[in-house]
Motif scaffolding. Sequence first.
Motif: not given
Length: 312
Positions: A6, A9, A131, A149, A152
């Motif tokens: 994290g 990122g 995205w 899921y 993100p």
Amino acid sequence: LFIGLGGLGLFVPWAVRRVREKTGGPLFVLHHVLCLAAFAVVVGVWMAAFRKVGGPELWHQWFWDNQFGRFSGTAVHLGHVKSREPFYYLGTVASRTLPWLPLVLLWIAGVVGALKDRRPLSSSHFFLLAWAVGGIVLLSASSSKRSVYLLPLLPAFALMAAEAAERGIPAWCRVFFMGCVGLALAAVAALSASFLIAPLLPAGRLGLMEPFLSAFSWRHGVGLAGLAGCLALLAKHRRGLSWTAIMVACAAVLTISFYVIAAKAMDYQSTMKAGYGSFCAGIPAESRSRIAGWNFSETERGAFYYYAGWKE
């Protein structure tokens, strides 16, 4: 590892952007190449360690059968199979983006309007569309679907909401936010005052949660402190504080209160410690080496270790 990923990122895009600002050159492609390279290094180290510890057979099952098999339908463990629900994630996006869903819809309406009027879209629009839409299409192609899921992709929808809020919030949206603020404050107040409400209910109504909810603890103090902070911000609305800022604070306090109080109460109610403890205690220690379990899942094996200390 996940905390490190994290941080990576966040750090890598920030560092590349700082370099781009200083040099003044376009680094869009290099930006993504560096991020992908950093991601590949970290994940590659983890995958190599997993292969070394687990062996090639387990690694093949995890990497090929379980990952690619989700799209071909040949995965070894296809939990949460929803192959006949291609629009599963549309409803999940709607629920997971609350209370900011109206802003996300406003952003999407702006993009649709721009396309309809043949106005050019900015690079941020293309980035967020790739995205969000690309991620949903990929997840929807998988046979196994779970709301977790979608995590993100949620930052993309958060950025959409932020861009829409910058352009101004219509009156109907402010009314919606006012209602959400009221519901959030009511929920936080109920959770924080559970030590006063629970004793008034019939004995046994709350099950295993009753002792926890009936006694004041530091967790209730956290909820009360957050509630007081939200009420203080609400009082500043007349002095120019926007409903967006108030909504952010209330949503954060509600989330914290839920995990600190409600989630802890659910842990007491759903714990399997007593059941596993009594089951394991009924098996003589001298007989345990001659007992085998059949068709136990990974969760069940982990429960024996977590609740009873059995390592094998």
